[in-house]
Design a protein around this motif. Sequence first.
Motif, PDB file in Angstrom:
ATOM      1  N   LEU B 329       4.303  -7.399  27.856  1.00  0.00           N
ATOM      2  CA  LEU B 329       3.786  -6.416  26.957  1.00  0.00           C
ATOM      3  C   LEU B 329       4.748  -6.308  25.860  1.00  0.00           C
ATOM      4  CD1 LEU B 329       2.270  -3.789  29.435  1.00  0.00           C
ATOM      5  CD2 LEU B 329       1.037  -5.433  27.971  1.00  0.00           C
ATOM      6  N   LYS B 331       6.726  -8.326  24.368  1.00  0.00           N
ATOM      7  CA  LYS B 331       6.584  -9.606  23.841  1.00  0.00           C
ATOM      8  C   LYS B 331       5.571  -9.641  23.168  1.00  0.00           C
ATOM      9  CE  LYS B 331       9.847 -12.223  26.675  1.00  0.00           C
ATOM     10  NZ  LYS B 331       9.989 -13.242  27.640  1.00  0.00           N
ATOM     11  N   GLY B 332       4.632  -8.747  23.249  1.00  0.00           N
ATOM     12  CA  GLY B 332       3.105  -8.725  22.635  1.00  0.00           C
ATOM     13  C   GLY B 332       2.033  -9.539  23.337  1.00  0.00           C
ATOM     14  N   SER B 333       2.220 -10.013  24.584  1.00  0.00           N
ATOM     15  CA  SER B 333       1.121 -10.629  25.175  1.00  0.00           C
ATOM     16  C   SER B 333      -0.175  -9.404  25.346  1.00  0.00           C
ATOM     17  CB  SER B 333       1.535 -10.858  26.794  1.00  0.00           C
ATOM     18  OG  SER B 333       2.505 -11.466  26.532  1.00  0.00           O
ATOM     19  N   SER B 334      -1.411 -10.085  25.034  1.00  0.00           N
ATOM     20  CA  SER B 334      -2.505  -9.408  25.158  1.00  0.00           C
ATOM     21  C   SER B 334      -2.681  -8.691  26.601  1.00  0.00           C
ATOM     22  CB  SER B 334      -3.689 -10.269  24.890  1.00  0.00           C
ATOM     23  OG  SER B 334      -4.108 -10.963  25.889  1.00  0.00           O
TER      24      SER B 334
END
Lengths: 151, 413
Positions: B329, B331-334
């Motif tokens: 999360l 790292k910007g994962s959806s």
Amino acid sequence: MAKVFIFPATSLILSDMVERWGHEALGAATGIRERIQTPSLDSPPLQMTPEDPKKGLKYAAVEVPCGVRGRMAIYGPLIEEADAAIIINDADLSFGCMGCARTNELVMFMVRQQKGLPLLDIKYPETEDEGVAFVTQIKEFLAGLEGEINE
Amino acid sequence: MNEHPVRIAQISCGPEHSGVQKEIYDAAEAVNAEMFFPDVTLTDIRRSYDAFGLEARSGDLKLAIARAMALVEQKVEADAVFIATCFRCAEAATVRNELRRYIHEHSDLPVVSYSFTERTTSGTLLTRMEALTTIARRRALLAREKQNGTTMGIDSGSATTKAVVMQDNEIIGTGWLPSTEVMNSANGVIEAALKEAGLEMTDIEAIGTTGYGRYLVGEKLGVDLIQEELTVNSKGAVYLADRQHGEATVIDIGGMDNKAISVQDGIPGVFTMGGICAGASGRFLELTAQRIGVDITELGPIAMKGNSNVVPMNSYCIVFGTQSLVNALAKGSSKEDVAAAACRSVAEQVFEQQLQEVDIKEPVIMVGGTSLIEGLVHEMGELLQTKILVPHHSQYIGSVGSALLASGFIEEK
């Protein structure tokens, strides 16, 4: 009289030879007998408790299976107590068997690591001639122990 | 209990030296079973060892092979088999797995295999022993294929409590609550199920209970059947999936532990129960749902929109799994990809830790509350390369199995 650790530790034949030739055999019977005579153990007739594998941590790390550590809780102190040792390699099941190959490896290694410990490290005989030589080697080793220990 | 004790053959390596043999005896005694060691000779050991062909070096494992062969060759009679070896022993794991498969394929003896540590207690073993004795003792009851009369089943699980009311082979009322205080939760679901069914407690002809709280609920309500969840869930699964004949595999990923059961004609043959850590259970999915800010009921559809391969996640341990979750999360994962990866990770843990201990036979039926998380079912199907069946009312599987089996007691009244 020397205290002689025997391997396989369950071998009655080997234990008998050690006793017959004037020494005290340290084997499974010694370890187990010690346990059932200890008053603090409260779960007879089962001598081992879950505390034993924890005691075995002295000889084997926590990732070693609990059965190995439990066995080491019996054999580790005997090896430390021994004045001498006899290892019979590749013994037949009927001669004495210790159940766990991993424990065997560790026990034999620990015995061989004991600095200055007189050790007879021989192979189990497969023929009658080898059998005679086998008994002779054990007898001579045991006979020579008194002098070696006294030196 | 007037019944004869069920005789369970113990095939093992290491329990005495691990100090857990007494725990095994205690668990067996609690379910009116007795453990015994099949009697073999040194000659049998040599012969069996050569005949079986697996080159074990440990003497106790050679003995285990001889004992397994004595059972299969019917030289020794038993009602069930318990195979146990030390956790973390590779040699023992190989032998244990092969003996479990050998006995299952060559006899009709129910088998459970287990790897213990010195921390194994009789409580841990109880459900497994109870399942073994049930299969041995109650084959006639387990053969029941239809529910008769009006019965209730209550599943007092670790995470949720469920109840169903069944009448003439139909589910007519259900109740579901998160598990809090055991009896409060049970009373709540009973009330809900009765209300939906339009019935009173006095209309119920027989009751069955299962799950962790089964004894307490069973004793308080004076029920007809108190039964562990391995046999009950197997029965409920094949009943609801309409696969009562032939082979099947039942997977139940629970809130606290997981069950994988190889079933033949609705009766468990080989089963495993457990899981190393909550990272392999529904708890990790609950945690994932909380972390991405959705309700657990939304996790499945969200996961179906994501790609599990783009987020590395390993929930072998729930702490490591949570670290992966937080890192992904950060790292910007959806949330879709994270949800899919969490489902994938739980499916992988169950596949690696438990499904290796049973032989997967199709159809594979997933049951329990987690079977409603479609992302998890999808990932399990991908791993097993099969289409997984999720029957209707799958979240009520324990209650349905209990209500079905309890109807066998109506005729006795």
